[in-house]
Write a protein that holds these residues in place. Structure first.
Motif, PDB file in Angstrom:
ATOM      1  N   ASP A 208     -10.453 -95.731  18.076  1.00  0.00           N
ATOM      2  CA  ASP A 208     -10.362 -94.366  18.316  1.00  0.00           C
ATOM      3  C   ASP A 208      -8.960 -93.998  17.825  1.00  0.00           C
ATOM      4  O   ASP A 208      -8.780 -92.876  17.511  1.00  0.00           O
TER       5      ASP A 208
ATOM      6  N   TYR B  69      -9.138 -93.357  14.501  1.00  0.00           N
ATOM      7  CA  TYR B  69      -9.802 -92.212  14.315  1.00  0.00           C
ATOM      8  C   TYR B  69      -8.956 -90.961  14.654  1.00  0.00           C
ATOM      9  O   TYR B  69      -8.993 -89.910  13.632  1.00  0.00           O
ATOM     10  N   LEU B  70      -8.215 -90.836  15.850  1.00  0.00           N
ATOM     11  CA  LEU B  70      -7.309 -89.770  16.022  1.00  0.00           C
ATOM     12  C   LEU B  70      -6.265 -89.473  14.967  1.00  0.00           C
ATOM     13  O   LEU B  70      -6.039 -88.331  14.439  1.00  0.00           O
TER      14      LEU B  70
ATOM     15  N   VAL C 141      -2.474 -81.954  20.029  1.00  0.00           N
ATOM     16  CA  VAL C 141      -3.083 -82.701  21.012  1.00  0.00           C
ATOM     17  C   VAL C 141      -3.733 -84.135  20.651  1.00  0.00           C
ATOM     18  O   VAL C 141      -3.874 -85.107  21.536  1.00  0.00           O
ATOM     19  N   ALA C 142      -4.197 -84.211  19.548  1.00  0.00           N
ATOM     20  CA  ALA C 142      -5.066 -85.275  18.976  1.00  0.00           C
ATOM     21  C   ALA C 142      -3.863 -86.611  19.014  1.00  0.00           C
ATOM     22  O   ALA C 142      -4.202 -87.787  19.337  1.00  0.00           O
TER      23      ALA C 142
ATOM     24  N   CYS D 193     -16.636 -83.102  17.333  1.00  0.00           N
ATOM     25  CA  CYS D 193     -15.609 -84.006  18.105  1.00  0.00           C
ATOM     26  C   CYS D 193     -15.449 -83.526  19.603  1.00  0.00           C
ATOM     27  O   CYS D 193     -15.275 -83.946  20.424  1.00  0.00           O
ATOM     28  N   PHE D 194     -15.321 -82.100  19.361  1.00  0.00           N
ATOM     29  CA  PHE D 194     -14.854 -81.460  20.931  1.00  0.00           C
ATOM     30  C   PHE D 194     -16.164 -81.152  21.618  1.00  0.00           C
ATOM     31  O   PHE D 194     -16.177 -81.795  22.838  1.00  0.00           O
TER      32      PHE D 194
ATOM     33  N   TYR E 232     -17.900 -84.617  23.187  1.00  0.00           N
ATOM     34  CA  TYR E 232     -16.948 -85.254  24.204  1.00  0.00           C
ATOM     35  C   TYR E 232     -16.959 -84.204  25.380  1.00  0.00           C
ATOM     36  O   TYR E 232     -16.898 -84.935  26.552  1.00  0.00           O
TER      37      TYR E 232
ATOM     38  N   TYR F  83     -11.931 -85.863  29.340  1.00  0.00           N
ATOM     39  CA  TYR F  83     -12.973 -85.098  28.590  1.00  0.00           C
ATOM     40  C   TYR F  83     -13.884 -84.238  29.730  1.00  0.00           C
ATOM     41  O   TYR F  83     -14.576 -83.450  29.128  1.00  0.00           O
TER      42      TYR F  83
ATOM     43  N   PHE G 168     -10.167 -78.727  28.566  1.00  0.00           N
ATOM     44  CA  PHE G 168     -10.736 -79.330  27.295  1.00  0.00           C
ATOM     45  C   PHE G 168     -11.963 -78.442  27.041  1.00  0.00           C
ATOM     46  O   PHE G 168     -12.202 -77.979  25.877  1.00  0.00           O
TER      47      PHE G 168
ATOM     48  N   PHE H 101     -20.206 -93.952  16.162  1.00  0.00           N
ATOM     49  CA  PHE H 101     -18.987 -94.507  16.824  1.00  0.00           C
ATOM     50  C   PHE H 101     -19.136 -95.299  18.121  1.00  0.00           C
ATOM     51  O   PHE H 101     -18.868 -96.414  18.263  1.00  0.00           O
TER      52      PHE H 101
HETATM   53  C1  LIG Z   1     -14.725 -90.509  17.885  1.00  0.00           C
HETATM   54  C2  LIG Z   1     -14.286 -89.564  18.672  1.00  0.00           C
HETATM   55  N1  LIG Z   1     -14.760 -88.306  18.938  1.00  0.00           N
HETATM   56  C3  LIG Z   1     -14.183 -87.336  19.539  1.00  0.00           C
HETATM   57  C4  LIG Z   1     -13.146 -87.574  20.090  1.00  0.00           C
HETATM   58  C5  LIG Z   1     -12.442 -86.559  21.100  1.00  0.00           C
HETATM   59  N2  LIG Z   1     -11.223 -85.882  20.540  1.00  0.00           N
HETATM   60  C6  LIG Z   1     -10.648 -86.392  19.732  1.00  0.00           C
HETATM   61  S1  LIG Z   1      -9.263 -85.493  19.223  1.00  0.00           S
HETATM   62  C7  LIG Z   1      -9.976 -84.124  19.612  1.00  0.00           C
HETATM   63  C8  LIG Z   1      -9.437 -82.727  19.607  1.00  0.00           C
HETATM   64  C9  LIG Z   1      -7.826 -82.748  20.109  1.00  0.00           C
HETATM   65  O1  LIG Z   1      -7.564 -83.246  21.144  1.00  0.00           O
HETATM   66  C10 LIG Z   1     -11.065 -84.536  20.597  1.00  0.00           C
HETATM   67  C11 LIG Z   1     -11.658 -83.636  21.149  1.00  0.00           C
HETATM   68  C12 LIG Z   1     -12.530 -88.871  20.117  1.00  0.00           C
HETATM   69  N3  LIG Z   1     -11.392 -89.218  21.088  1.00  0.00           N
HETATM   70  N4  LIG Z   1     -13.100 -89.747  19.581  1.00  0.00           N
END
Ligand SMILES: Cc1ncc(C[n+]2csc(CCO)c2C)c(N)n1
Length: 222
Positions: A46, A49-50, A79-80, A137-138, A141, A165, A170, A210
């Motif tokens: 992760d 990923y971020l 934020v990421a 992604c938002f 989660y 989350y 969020f 993932f």
């Molecule tokens: C695989 C994966 N997918 C989504 C997120 C959640 N997320 C990551 S960055 C972001 C937006 C800015 O904070 C969000 C919601 C994660 N951590 N890992």
């Protein structure tokens, strides 16, 4: 009133969302029984990923037609990186992931597939498809955080993850990104809206993959 665009694409991926909520990685995370090695695998991947997701958000910020979009995506990129720095560093310490392990890690097929897919949307597709690919992604989660929080045992070693989350702040960010996607959909053609729905579905599939890859401790086959 007719269903909004985001409500429609969200309803279309209902089977994928059910598969995500029922995934053993998440049920075990909620009841505190998730094997340590699966969580270590997840946080290391992760982090990778971020870092890539933040780059994709920065491209979305650069391409956004409105000031609201530029602000939202540039803030999201920040934020990421901050989430990566704070939450992950704390988990690395708590779960015994050394700096060498974290720094030397390579992305798995699922992680690289997801980040490369988003980068391909940013490089070769429309702004509309890009933001549709960014949204799961938002939203996924946020749904997962809210679903897990009431089921989570206490104390739970994964509580800070769940709190992050399920946080209303969020949820508000998710609402704002969703509004930007609705705005983009309203201003474009049916063909582009179809492409947006596909990008949204593919990114939602990668979200499932993932967690599944961490559960299986995925590595490269060759
Ligand atoms: C695989 C994966 N997918 C989504 C997120 C959640 N997320 C990551 S960055 C972001 C937006 C800015 O904070 C969000 C919601 C994660 N951590 N890992």
């Amino acid at each position: 009133m007719a269903m909004g665009f985001c409500d429609q694409i969200w309803a279309d991926v209902a089977p994928l969302r059910q598969a995500i909520l029922a995934h053993p990685f998440l049920t075990a995370l909620a009841d505190g029984t998730l094997p340590r090695d699966s969580f270590q695998h997840y946080i290391v991947q992760d982090s990778l990923y971020l870092a890539e997701y933040a780059r994709t958000l920065a491209i979305a910020a650069a391409r956004a037609p409105s000031a609201a979009g530029r602000l939202e995506f540039s803030d999201g990129a920040k934020v990421a990186v901050q989430v990566e720095e704070a939450l992950h560093q704390a988990f690395f310490a708590q779960f015994g992931v050394s700096a060498t392990t974290a720094q030397g890690a390579e992305p798995t097929p699922s992680c690289l597939g997801y980040t490369s897919y988003l980068a391909s949307l940013a490089a070769t597709r429309s702004y509309e498809e890009l933001v549709a690919g960014i949204l799961p992604c938002f939203w996924v989660y946020w749904e997962v955080g809210c679903a897990i929080k009431p089921r989570a045992v206490s104390p739970n070693p994964y509580a800070p993850w769940i709190e992050t989350y399920a946080d209303p702040g969020f949820g508000a960010a998710t609402d704002r990104v969703r509004a930007l996607v609705d705005e983009a959909a309203a201003a474009t053609t049916p063909a582009v809206r179809d492409a947006m729905a596909r990008a949204f579905r593919n990114a939602t599939r990668y979200e499932w993959m993932f967690w599944d890859s961490a559960w299986r401790l995925e590595s490269w086959p060759v």
